[in-house]
Enzyme design. Structure first.
Site, PDB file in Angstrom:
ATOM      1  N   GLU A  68       4.811   0.766  -6.057  1.00 53.16           N
ATOM      2  CA  GLU A  68       4.895   1.760  -4.986  1.00 53.16           C
ATOM      3  C   GLU A  68       3.704   2.707  -5.002  1.00 53.16           C
ATOM      4  O   GLU A  68       3.209   3.120  -3.947  1.00 53.16           O
ATOM      5  CB  GLU A  68       6.193   2.545  -5.106  1.00 53.16           C
ATOM      6  CG  GLU A  68       7.458   1.743  -4.814  1.00 53.16           C
ATOM      7  CD  GLU A  68       7.886   0.852  -5.976  1.00 53.16           C
ATOM      8  OE1 GLU A  68       8.775  -0.003  -5.771  1.00 53.16           O
ATOM      9  OE2 GLU A  68       7.324   0.978  -7.084  1.00 53.16           O
ATOM     10  N   LEU A 344      -0.681  -9.271  -1.451  1.00 51.04           N
ATOM     11  CA  LEU A 344      -1.821  -8.950  -0.601  1.00 51.04           C
ATOM     12  C   LEU A 344      -3.047  -8.552  -1.397  1.00 51.04           C
ATOM     13  O   LEU A 344      -4.177  -8.662  -0.902  1.00 51.04           O
ATOM     14  CB  LEU A 344      -1.438  -7.841   0.385  1.00 51.04           C
ATOM     15  CG  LEU A 344      -0.378  -8.246   1.402  1.00 51.04           C
ATOM     16  CD1 LEU A 344       0.043  -7.057   2.246  1.00 51.04           C
ATOM     17  CD2 LEU A 344      -0.889  -9.372   2.302  1.00 51.04           C
ATOM     18  N   GLU A 345      -2.860  -8.064  -2.626  1.00 47.80           N
ATOM     19  CA  GLU A 345      -4.020  -7.705  -3.440  1.00 47.80           C
ATOM     20  C   GLU A 345      -4.891  -8.920  -3.757  1.00 47.80           C
ATOM     21  O   GLU A 345      -6.112  -8.877  -3.543  1.00 47.80           O
ATOM     22  CB  GLU A 345      -3.573  -6.984  -4.706  1.00 47.80           C
ATOM     23  CG  GLU A 345      -3.071  -5.573  -4.442  1.00 47.80           C
ATOM     24  CD  GLU A 345      -2.768  -4.816  -5.725  1.00 47.80           C
ATOM     25  OE1 GLU A 345      -2.790  -5.450  -6.801  1.00 47.80           O
ATOM     26  OE2 GLU A 345      -2.530  -3.598  -5.651  1.00 47.80           O
TER      27      GLU A 345
END
Length: 431
Positions: A68, A344-345
């Protein structure tokens, strides 16, 4: 009146239950502390006992842990640029979240642990920090906290909000209370239409839902990424490399088995290994050495050496950079029912992705990546190993996946601008 009475009754029962369970929190901190010593520190914060004067003009964002915090980085950076007059407070629950916040912002953002959801602790927390607005990342629905913000007139937003079917079922026991608490927030900035619909099923009003997209698409690729990857390659030598990222304890044996089988096909293969939790750093290094492999770590030698078989990334905040140093990535939390981690990284850094089947925390992202041809999903550890082997042997396929992943990330950007626009009316006038 009836609705107020029911709310008071539910809040009273919830508070009594929490106070009865309060001693358990001490045992929990001690138990976690034996595995991760940072849990022995800063206990007063967990009960909202602070020294020093109260604050003012605080913009507060809560992010549970590392994932987060990483998702919040673009948002916090934008708020720091746009509202330098506000004091930014970030809370987490885990020490790893705290460490990631420190790595991302240093002293530019204050960090404390979020207190337990006891009414007294919540009241002390809000009285001391006096937030002008509360931003809750993703799925943190603590009733006392949400009611406390409403009672003090603090506008509250659930940002980058996601709610899986599994989490929705988990809230069922407290559904009447959580539904009322959820209706106190000003808006739920949902990652997708499906997430928004699940929040409505949990109790939110349809007019509270705003589909903003996923902040993870607005990921900032680290500066000098290519230079970092080139330096990593220079030290490790010209050989194939794969990375096992964000792995959990029950996945570690599978990672070792996969690496052993892959090395039978690619004898010089290097594994970059980044466990999800710091308490596993030493354990995975020792497990790899027990197999007979040569192991080094980021904290000791900085770069993988040409003789290394395994290189353990025992630092925080550098995973994206090491993704760029690998030919293919396995993203953990997916071979056991964790629900997966940020896909997504690696896509943004240009690394083909392989995962296991448990992706319930990232259903939409996984579906989009798979449809674009940027993600391979194995049904079990053997299938993951086969997908990794195929990709290590096929540079053309890797190149296609890299292009597809980067294109999808670029297409998905925009959640940050929508979120900032949503929050603007709640922020105080610029001083």
């Amino acid at each position: 009146m009836q609705r107020d009475y029911i709310e008071r009754l539910l809040r009273g029962l919830y508070s009594v239950a929490l106070y009865l369970l309060a001693p358990v929190t001490v045992y929990h901190l001690i138990w976690r502390g034996f595995r991760q010593p940072a849990y022995f520190q800063r206990w007063l914060e967990r009960y909202a006992i602070y020294r020093g004067p109260a604050h003012h003009r605080t913009l507060w964002l809560h992010a549970v842990s590392v994932g987060e915090v990483n998702a919040a980085i673009p948002l916090v950076n934008a708020l720091r640029r746009g509202r330098p007059d506000l004091r930014l407070l970030v809370t987490t629950i885990t020490p790893t979240g705290s460490d990631r916040a420190r790595a991302a912002w240093g002293d530019g953002v204050e960090h404390v642990y979020l207190p337990y959801d006891l009414p007294g602790a919540v009241s002390r927390f809000l009285q001391h920090h006096r937030p002008c607005a509360a931003l809750i990342m993703e799925t943190e629905l603590w009733p006392s906290l949400l009611f406390g913000c409403r009672d003090r007139g603090i506008p509250t937003y659930i940002v980058n909000a996601r709610l899986s079917e599994r989490s929705l079922r988990g809230y069922r026991v407290l559904a009447p209370l959580v539904a009322r608490a959820l209706r106190t927030v000003r808006a739920v900035a949902a990652q997708s239409r499906a997430d928004g619909e699940r929040f409505v099923r949990l109790g939110a009003r349809p007019e509270q839902i705003v589909e903003t997209g996923n902040l993870k698409f607005d990921v900032n690729v680290p500066e000098a990424l290519d230079e970092f990857a080139a330096e990593c390659r220079r030290h490790s030598g010209a050989r194939p490399v794969w990375i096992a990222a964000s792995t959990h304890e029950d996945e570690e044996a599978a990672v070792i088995a996969i690496h052993r089988r892959l090395r039978a096909r690619f004898p010089g293969l290097l594994l970059l290994w980044a466990p999800r939790h710091p308490e596993r750093f030493r354990v995975v290094a020792e497990s790899a050495r027990a197999v007979g492999w040569t192991v080094s770590t980021r904290s000791r030698v900085r770069w993988p050496q040409q003789g290394d078989d395994v290189f353990v990334i025992d630092t925080l905040g550098e995973l994206m950079c090491f993704y760029a140093g690998a030919d293919v990535a396995f993203v953990g939390g997916s071979l056991q029912a964790i629900g997966g981690h940020n896909l997504l990284e690696p896509a943004a850094t240009g690394t083909p992705i392989v995962t296991g089947p448990h992706l319930h925390n990232f259903v939409e992202i996984a579906e989009r990546l798979q449809a674009a041809g940027a993600l391979r999903i194995g049904d079990d550890a053997d299938a993951v190993q086969r997908e990794l082997e195929r990709l290590l042997a096929d540079p053309e396929q890797r190149a296609q996946m890299i292009a597809a992943g980067r294109a999808l990330v670029e297409l998905g950007r925009g959640a940050l601008a929508k979120t900032i626009a949503l929050l603007q009316p709640a922020l105080p006038p610029q001083a």
